[in-house]
Design a protein around this motif. Structure first.
Motif, PDB file in Angstrom:
ATOM      1  N   GLY A   1      31.523  41.808  29.878  1.00  8.11           N
ATOM      2  CA  GLY A   1      30.320  41.686  30.684  1.00  8.11           C
ATOM      3  C   GLY A   1      30.031  40.242  31.055  1.00  8.11           C
ATOM      4  N   ALA A   2      30.254  39.327  30.124  1.00 11.59           N
ATOM      5  CA  ALA A   2      30.075  37.903  30.419  1.00 11.59           C
ATOM      6  C   ALA A   2      31.020  37.458  31.524  1.00 11.59           C
ATOM      7  N   GLN A   3      32.234  37.978  31.501  1.00 11.43           N
ATOM      8  CA  GLN A   3      33.184  37.646  32.570  1.00 11.43           C
ATOM      9  C   GLN A   3      32.624  38.034  33.941  1.00 11.43           C
ATOM     10  N   LEU A   4      32.138  39.259  34.042  1.00 13.07           N
ATOM     11  CA  LEU A   4      31.662  39.741  35.344  1.00 13.07           C
ATOM     12  C   LEU A   4      30.427  38.984  35.807  1.00 13.07           C
ATOM     13  N   ALA A   5      29.532  38.660  34.882  1.00 12.02           N
ATOM     14  CA  ALA A   5      28.346  37.887  35.245  1.00 12.02           C
ATOM     15  C   ALA A   5      28.741  36.509  35.776  1.00 12.02           C
ATOM     16  N   TYR A   6      29.755  35.918  35.157  1.00 11.18           N
ATOM     17  CA  TYR A   6      30.249  34.612  35.605  1.00 11.18           C
ATOM     18  C   TYR A   6      30.802  34.717  37.028  1.00 11.18           C
ATOM     19  N   VAL A   7      31.586  35.744  37.293  1.00 11.90           N
ATOM     20  CA  VAL A   7      32.151  35.933  38.632  1.00 11.90           C
ATOM     21  C   VAL A   7      31.044  36.077  39.675  1.00 11.90           C
ATOM     22  N   GLN A   8      30.046  36.886  39.375  1.00 11.70           N
ATOM     23  CA  GLN A   8      28.972  37.121  40.343  1.00 11.70           C
ATOM     24  C   GLN A   8      28.197  35.847  40.654  1.00 11.70           C
ATOM     25  N   ALA A   9      27.950  35.024  39.641  1.00 13.62           N
ATOM     26  CA  ALA A   9      27.199  33.794  39.850  1.00 13.62           C
ATOM     27  C   ALA A   9      28.033  32.736  40.563  1.00 13.62           C
TER      28      ALA A   9
ATOM     29  N   LEU B   1      29.037  33.132  44.347  1.00 15.19           N
ATOM     30  CA  LEU B   1      28.050  32.715  45.347  1.00 15.19           C
ATOM     31  C   LEU B   1      28.169  31.224  45.654  1.00 15.19           C
ATOM     32  N   GLU B   2      28.440  30.433  44.632  1.00 12.96           N
ATOM     33  CA  GLU B   2      28.573  28.989  44.829  1.00 12.96           C
ATOM     34  C   GLU B   2      29.789  28.638  45.682  1.00 12.96           C
ATOM     35  N   LEU B   3      30.867  29.380  45.491  1.00 13.32           N
ATOM     36  CA  LEU B   3      32.140  28.986  46.093  1.00 13.32           C
ATOM     37  C   LEU B   3      32.336  29.479  47.510  1.00 13.32           C
ATOM     38  N   ALA B   4      31.557  30.469  47.922  1.00 18.19           N
ATOM     39  CA  ALA B   4      31.782  31.082  49.231  1.00 18.19           C
ATOM     40  C   ALA B   4      31.692  30.070  50.372  1.00 18.19           C
ATOM     41  N   SER B   5      30.759  29.132  50.283  1.00 18.24           N
ATOM     42  CA  SER B   5      30.589  28.167  51.372  1.00 18.24           C
ATOM     43  C   SER B   5      31.739  27.168  51.458  1.00 18.24           C
ATOM     44  N   PHE B   6      32.582  27.140  50.429  1.00 21.70           N
ATOM     45  CA  PHE B   6      33.766  26.272  50.445  1.00 21.70           C
ATOM     46  C   PHE B   6      35.021  27.022  50.892  1.00 21.70           C
ATOM     47  N   GLY B   7      34.851  28.261  51.345  1.00 18.41           N
ATOM     48  CA  GLY B   7      36.000  29.048  51.783  1.00 18.41           C
ATOM     49  C   GLY B   7      36.794  29.639  50.638  1.00 18.41           C
TER      50      GLY B   7
ATOM     51  N   PHE C   1      35.832  34.474  45.196  1.00 18.37           N
ATOM     52  CA  PHE C   1      35.960  34.717  43.752  1.00 18.37           C
ATOM     53  C   PHE C   1      35.412  36.103  43.478  1.00 18.37           C
ATOM     54  N   ASN C   2      36.291  37.018  43.078  1.00 18.97           N
ATOM     55  CA  ASN C   2      35.913  38.407  42.850  1.00 18.97           C
ATOM     56  C   ASN C   2      36.585  38.920  41.578  1.00 18.97           C
ATOM     57  N   ALA C   3      36.327  40.177  41.258  1.00 13.84           N
ATOM     58  CA  ALA C   3      36.877  40.742  40.023  1.00 13.84           C
ATOM     59  C   ALA C   3      37.233  42.205  40.201  1.00 13.84           C
ATOM     60  N   ILE C   4      38.293  42.601  39.543  1.00 20.53           N
ATOM     61  CA  ILE C   4      38.614  44.003  39.324  1.00 20.53           C
ATOM     62  C   ILE C   4      38.114  44.363  37.923  1.00 20.53           C
TER      63      ILE C   4
ATOM     64  N   PHE D   1      34.658  39.186  50.883  1.00 17.25           N
ATOM     65  CA  PHE D   1      34.072  39.592  49.614  1.00 17.25           C
ATOM     66  C   PHE D   1      33.604  38.375  48.826  1.00 17.25           C
ATOM     67  N   VAL D   2      32.383  38.426  48.340  1.00 17.74           N
ATOM     68  CA  VAL D   2      31.772  37.284  47.654  1.00 17.74           C
ATOM     69  C   VAL D   2      31.202  37.738  46.313  1.00 17.74           C
ATOM     70  N   GLY D   3      31.801  37.299  45.227  1.00 18.92           N
ATOM     71  CA  GLY D   3      31.287  37.616  43.899  1.00 18.92           C
ATOM     72  C   GLY D   3      31.172  39.098  43.616  1.00 18.92           C
ATOM     73  N   GLN D   4      32.108  39.876  44.127  1.00 19.15           N
ATOM     74  CA  GLN D   4      32.016  41.329  43.993  1.00 19.15           C
ATOM     75  C   GLN D   4      32.894  41.851  42.857  1.00 19.15           C
ATOM     76  N   ILE D   5      32.464  42.983  42.315  1.00 21.44           N
ATOM     77  CA  ILE D   5      33.164  43.649  41.224  1.00 21.44           C
ATOM     78  C   ILE D   5      33.697  44.972  41.756  1.00 21.44           C
ATOM     79  N   PHE D   6      34.992  45.184  41.626  1.00 26.70           N
ATOM     80  CA  PHE D   6      35.626  46.388  42.152  1.00 26.70           C
ATOM     81  C   PHE D   6      36.135  47.241  40.991  1.00 26.70           C
ATOM     82  N   PRO D   7      35.451  48.349  40.683  1.00 24.86           N
ATOM     83  CA  PRO D   7      35.918  49.218  39.595  1.00 24.86           C
ATOM     84  C   PRO D   7      37.203  49.954  39.987  1.00 24.86           C
ATOM     85  N   ILE D   8      38.173  49.952  39.100  1.00 24.71           N
ATOM     86  CA  ILE D   8      39.376  50.757  39.259  1.00 24.71           C
ATOM     87  C   ILE D   8      39.558  51.496  37.942  1.00 24.71           C
TER      88      ILE D   8
END
Length: 228
Positions: free
Chosen positions: A136-144, A147-153, A156-159, A214-221
């Motif tokens: 859960g900490a991993q996913l929270a880190y990705v989501q936060a 958002l920071e990195l999107a403006s730099f092109g 950062f996402n997660a499966i 995709f920006v800070g998104q979590i994709f369940p598989i």
């Protein structure tokens, strides 16, 4: 049309011998990527992530692939050693790897970072307190940070996966167990394990030029397990 291929991309894959590592390595190479595969665990030396990134040179894609067999400990028996061990393997290396790779990605104003995480963070399971907390900490880190990195092109996402065929959790002995086969039928709408190639193919897509929105998104598989 933007390509789903990875031709010419330099991909850094951590813990490449465990969990989804072999499938990711094979699939990303088949998609045309040059994969720098590092086999070492990252729980001991806090300087190792920086060393790995520096040795890799240009990194277009960072696959945050961190593996540890999940403990099965009742909540009242989780001690400090287990808690710290799980977080040392699954959580602590993440910001170190990201911080090491960001300067070059920001300079180019492009890059992909993909976490291979777990759906254990999306749906509760008994006796997985330390593991689910770390995932859960991993996913929270990705989501936060996403958002920071999107403006730099940088995307950062997660499966977030579960019931995906891999040797760490679903070896041949486990899959042959009738109780496990019944569990698949009962708990997984798909009725089977997601194949390693299916999972790795989706990871490849998320790291391709075609997946730039995709920006800070979590994709369940998980064959539908996480959706129930």
């Amino acid at each position: 049309m933007l390509s789903t291929r990875l031709d010419g991309k330099r991909v850094l894959l951590t813990q490449s011998r465990e969990f989804m590592g072999p499938a990711l390595l094979e699939t990303f190479q088949a998609l045309g990527a040059q994969v720098i595969a590092d086999e070492r665990p990252l729980d001991q030396d806090p300087l190792l992530p920086q060393e790995i990134v520096q040795a890799a040179g240009q990194v277009d894609v960072l696959l945050l692939h961190l593996a540890l067999p999940a403990p099965s400990t009742p909540a009242g028996e989780i001690d400090d050693v287990e808690w710290r061990t799980v977080f040392a393997h699954l959580v602590d290396p993440m910001p170190r790897l990201v911080a090491a790779v960001l300067p070059q990605m920001m300079a180019r104003r492009q890059g992909r970072i993909l976490l291979i995480g777990s759906a254990a963070a999306l749906r509760g399971q008994k006796r997985t307190g330390s593991y689910s907390a770390a995932r859960g900490a991993q996913l929270a880190y990705v989501q936060a940070v996403g958002l920071e990195l999107a403006s730099f092109g940088i995307q950062f996402n997660a499966i977030a996966q579960n019931f995906v065929d891999n040797p760490t959790y679903y070896g041949a002995e486990v899959q042959a167990n009738p109780r496990f086969q019944e569990r698949l039928k009962r708990d997984v709408p798909l009725g089977r394990l997601v194949s390693a190639q299916e999972d790795a193919n989706y990871a490849g897509y998320l790291c391709s030029d075609a997946a730039a929105c995709f920006v800070g998104q979590i994709f369940p598989i998980s064959g539908g397990w996480a959706s129930r």
